[in-house]
Design a protein around this motif. Structure first.
Motif, PDB file in Angstrom:
ATOM      1  N   GLU A 207      -1.037  71.366   4.215  1.00  0.00           N
ATOM      2  CA  GLU A 207       0.358  71.991   4.678  1.00  0.00           C
ATOM      3  C   GLU A 207       1.482  71.421   4.124  1.00  0.00           C
ATOM      4  OE1 GLU A 207       0.823  73.123   8.689  1.00  0.00           O
ATOM      5  OE2 GLU A 207      -1.651  72.860   9.055  1.00  0.00           O
ATOM      6  N   ALA A 208       2.419  72.329   3.556  1.00  0.00           N
ATOM      7  CA  ALA A 208       3.474  71.885   2.911  1.00  0.00           C
ATOM      8  C   ALA A 208       4.570  71.109   3.920  1.00  0.00           C
ATOM      9  CB  ALA A 208       4.182  72.972   2.249  1.00  0.00           C
ATOM     10  N   ARG A 209       4.647  71.480   4.737  1.00  0.00           N
ATOM     11  CA  ARG A 209       5.459  70.993   6.071  1.00  0.00           C
ATOM     12  C   ARG A 209       5.232  69.749   6.262  1.00  0.00           C
ATOM     13  NH1 ARG A 209       3.739  72.014  11.516  1.00  0.00           N
ATOM     14  NH2 ARG A 209       1.881  72.977  11.406  1.00  0.00           N
ATOM     15  N   VAL A 210       3.959  69.454   6.300  1.00  0.00           N
ATOM     16  CA  VAL A 210       3.408  68.075   6.634  1.00  0.00           C
ATOM     17  C   VAL A 210       3.857  67.048   5.647  1.00  0.00           C
ATOM     18  CG1 VAL A 210       1.304  66.431   7.118  1.00  0.00           C
ATOM     19  CG2 VAL A 210       1.669  68.573   8.222  1.00  0.00           C
ATOM     20  N   ARG A 211       3.610  67.586   4.297  1.00  0.00           N
ATOM     21  CA  ARG A 211       3.967  66.743   3.137  1.00  0.00           C
ATOM     22  C   ARG A 211       5.376  66.648   2.959  1.00  0.00           C
ATOM     23  NH1 ARG A 211       0.719  70.662   0.896  1.00  0.00           N
ATOM     24  NH2 ARG A 211       2.262  71.607  -0.508  1.00  0.00           N
ATOM     25  N   TRP A 212       6.102  67.668   3.296  1.00  0.00           N
ATOM     26  CA  TRP A 212       7.485  67.438   3.399  1.00  0.00           C
ATOM     27  C   TRP A 212       8.087  66.166   4.108  1.00  0.00           C
ATOM     28  CZ3 TRP A 212      11.444  68.050   6.986  1.00  0.00           C
ATOM     29  CH2 TRP A 212      12.785  68.003   6.588  1.00  0.00           C
ATOM     30  N   GLY A 213       7.565  66.180   5.486  1.00  0.00           N
ATOM     31  CA  GLY A 213       7.683  65.421   6.432  1.00  0.00           C
ATOM     32  C   GLY A 213       7.540  63.955   5.897  1.00  0.00           C
ATOM     33  N   ALA A 214       6.399  63.617   5.333  1.00  0.00           N
ATOM     34  CA  ALA A 214       5.989  62.322   5.000  1.00  0.00           C
ATOM     35  C   ALA A 214       6.943  61.970   3.821  1.00  0.00           C
ATOM     36  CB  ALA A 214       4.431  62.540   4.490  1.00  0.00           C
ATOM     37  N   VAL A 215       7.273  63.005   2.763  1.00  0.00           N
ATOM     38  CA  VAL A 215       8.432  62.574   1.881  1.00  0.00           C
ATOM     39  C   VAL A 215       9.633  62.130   2.696  1.00  0.00           C
ATOM     40  CG1 VAL A 215       9.864  63.504   0.210  1.00  0.00           C
ATOM     41  CG2 VAL A 215       7.446  63.807   0.020  1.00  0.00           C
ATOM     42  N   MET A 216      10.066  62.780   3.472  1.00  0.00           N
ATOM     43  CA  MET A 216      11.207  62.427   4.289  1.00  0.00           C
ATOM     44  C   MET A 216      10.996  61.130   4.983  1.00  0.00           C
ATOM     45  SD  MET A 216      13.240  65.050   3.746  1.00  0.00           S
ATOM     46  CE  MET A 216      14.445  65.001   4.553  1.00  0.00           C
ATOM     47  N   VAL A 217      10.074  60.729   5.569  1.00  0.00           N
ATOM     48  CA  VAL A 217       9.857  59.266   6.331  1.00  0.00           C
ATOM     49  C   VAL A 217       9.917  58.255   5.275  1.00  0.00           C
ATOM     50  CG1 VAL A 217       8.064  58.099   7.625  1.00  0.00           C
ATOM     51  CG2 VAL A 217       8.900  60.633   8.137  1.00  0.00           C
ATOM     52  N   LEU A 218       8.910  58.445   4.196  1.00  0.00           N
ATOM     53  CA  LEU A 218       8.759  57.413   3.075  1.00  0.00           C
ATOM     54  C   LEU A 218      10.063  57.256   2.374  1.00  0.00           C
ATOM     55  CD1 LEU A 218       5.321  58.688   1.860  1.00  0.00           C
ATOM     56  CD2 LEU A 218       5.726  56.472   3.135  1.00  0.00           C
ATOM     57  N   GLY A 219      10.780  58.214   2.214  1.00  0.00           N
ATOM     58  CA  GLY A 219      11.811  58.176   1.434  1.00  0.00           C
ATOM     59  C   GLY A 219      12.978  57.292   2.151  1.00  0.00           C
ATOM     60  N   VAL A 220      13.327  57.531   3.490  1.00  0.00           N
ATOM     61  CA  VAL A 220      14.220  56.492   4.279  1.00  0.00           C
ATOM     62  C   VAL A 220      13.561  54.962   4.462  1.00  0.00           C
ATOM     63  CG1 VAL A 220      15.474  58.641   5.064  1.00  0.00           C
ATOM     64  CG2 VAL A 220      13.646  57.608   6.553  1.00  0.00           C
TER      65      VAL A 220
ATOM     66  N   LEU B 225      11.606  68.985  -4.143  1.00  0.00           N
ATOM     67  CA  LEU B 225      13.004  68.922  -3.907  1.00  0.00           C
ATOM     68  C   LEU B 225      13.173  67.637  -3.168  1.00  0.00           C
ATOM     69  CD1 LEU B 225      16.006  69.849  -4.595  1.00  0.00           C
ATOM     70  CD2 LEU B 225      15.834  71.367  -2.900  1.00  0.00           C
ATOM     71  N   ALA B 226      12.481  67.415  -1.938  1.00  0.00           N
ATOM     72  CA  ALA B 226      13.025  66.334  -1.387  1.00  0.00           C
ATOM     73  C   ALA B 226      12.505  65.012  -1.945  1.00  0.00           C
ATOM     74  CB  ALA B 226      12.037  66.582   0.189  1.00  0.00           C
ATOM     75  N   ALA B 227      11.366  65.061  -2.625  1.00  0.00           N
ATOM     76  CA  ALA B 227      10.905  63.879  -3.381  1.00  0.00           C
ATOM     77  C   ALA B 227      12.281  63.471  -4.250  1.00  0.00           C
ATOM     78  CB  ALA B 227       9.549  64.137  -4.104  1.00  0.00           C
ATOM     79  N   ALA B 228      12.525  64.457  -5.265  1.00  0.00           N
ATOM     80  CA  ALA B 228      13.463  64.135  -6.179  1.00  0.00           C
ATOM     81  C   ALA B 228      14.813  63.531  -5.390  1.00  0.00           C
ATOM     82  CB  ALA B 228      14.085  65.428  -6.749  1.00  0.00           C
ATOM     83  N   ASP B 229      15.238  64.147  -4.409  1.00  0.00           N
ATOM     84  CA  ASP B 229      16.342  63.564  -3.669  1.00  0.00           C
ATOM     85  C   ASP B 229      16.121  62.248  -2.991  1.00  0.00           C
ATOM     86  OD1 ASP B 229      19.005  63.476  -2.289  1.00  0.00           O
ATOM     87  OD2 ASP B 229      17.944  64.318  -0.282  1.00  0.00           O
ATOM     88  N   LEU B 230      15.060  62.107  -2.642  1.00  0.00           N
ATOM     89  CA  LEU B 230      14.740  60.734  -1.694  1.00  0.00           C
ATOM     90  C   LEU B 230      14.375  59.761  -2.535  1.00  0.00           C
ATOM     91  CD1 LEU B 230      13.331  62.303   1.660  1.00  0.00           C
ATOM     92  CD2 LEU B 230      15.612  60.801   1.206  1.00  0.00           C
ATOM     93  N   LEU B 231      13.858  60.036  -4.069  1.00  0.00           N
ATOM     94  CA  LEU B 231      13.497  58.955  -4.769  1.00  0.00           C
ATOM     95  C   LEU B 231      14.919  58.168  -5.226  1.00  0.00           C
ATOM     96  CD1 LEU B 231      10.825  60.311  -6.909  1.00  0.00           C
ATOM     97  CD2 LEU B 231      10.582  58.157  -5.638  1.00  0.00           C
ATOM     98  N   ALA B 232      16.027  58.686  -5.079  1.00  0.00           N
ATOM     99  CA  ALA B 232      17.328  58.197  -5.374  1.00  0.00           C
ATOM    100  C   ALA B 232      17.381  56.971  -4.211  1.00  0.00           C
ATOM    101  CB  ALA B 232      18.346  58.947  -5.249  1.00  0.00           C
ATOM    102  N   GLU B 233      17.080  57.070  -3.182  1.00  0.00           N
ATOM    103  CA  GLU B 233      17.056  56.207  -2.101  1.00  0.00           C
ATOM    104  C   GLU B 233      16.504  54.963  -2.201  1.00  0.00           C
ATOM    105  OE1 GLU B 233      19.675  56.479   0.350  1.00  0.00           O
ATOM    106  OE2 GLU B 233      20.132  58.657  -0.363  1.00  0.00           O
ATOM    107  N   LEU B 234      15.108  55.189  -3.044  1.00  0.00           N
ATOM    108  CA  LEU B 234      14.225  53.902  -3.230  1.00  0.00           C
ATOM    109  C   LEU B 234      14.743  53.215  -4.568  1.00  0.00           C
ATOM    110  CD1 LEU B 234      10.893  55.546  -2.475  1.00  0.00           C
ATOM    111  CD2 LEU B 234      12.058  54.044  -0.982  1.00  0.00           C
TER     112      LEU B 234
END
Length: 84
Positions: free
Chosen positions: A9-22, A45-54
């Motif tokens: 499920e995309a929403r689960v993957r999206w949530g995982a990206v959000m948690v890992l990114g921060v 999009l979330a991955a591209a955004d949150l990779l900046a944080e890492l």
């Protein structure tokens, strides 16, 4: 949490990206960079955004590839992340 990046499920993957990114975890960089090739544009999009944080150079090749994403928002965010 990294295993959730493979969830059907995309929403689960999206949530995982959000948690890992921060999380700031260096172990999250490579799995998150792989999310730039996810079938869901929101996850990419979330991955591209949150990779900046890492801020890890290991993500650069995948971000460069994402510049040509079919979704222009993903490409634009990849460019923004590379500029940081």
């Amino acid at each position: 949490m990294i295993q959730a990046l493979e969830h059907p499920e995309a929403r689960v993957r999206w949530g995982a990206v959000m948690v890992l990114g921060v999380s700031g975890s260096p172990e999250a960089v490579v799995p998150m960079a792989k999310c730039l090739r996810d079938k869901d544009a929101g996850v990419r999009l979330a991955a591209a955004d949150l990779l900046a944080e890492l801020n890890d150079p290991r993500a650069v090749p995948d971000l460069i590839d994402a510049l040509g994403d079919a979704d222009e928002n993903v490409g634009r965010q990849a460019a923004n992340t590379l500029e940081r």
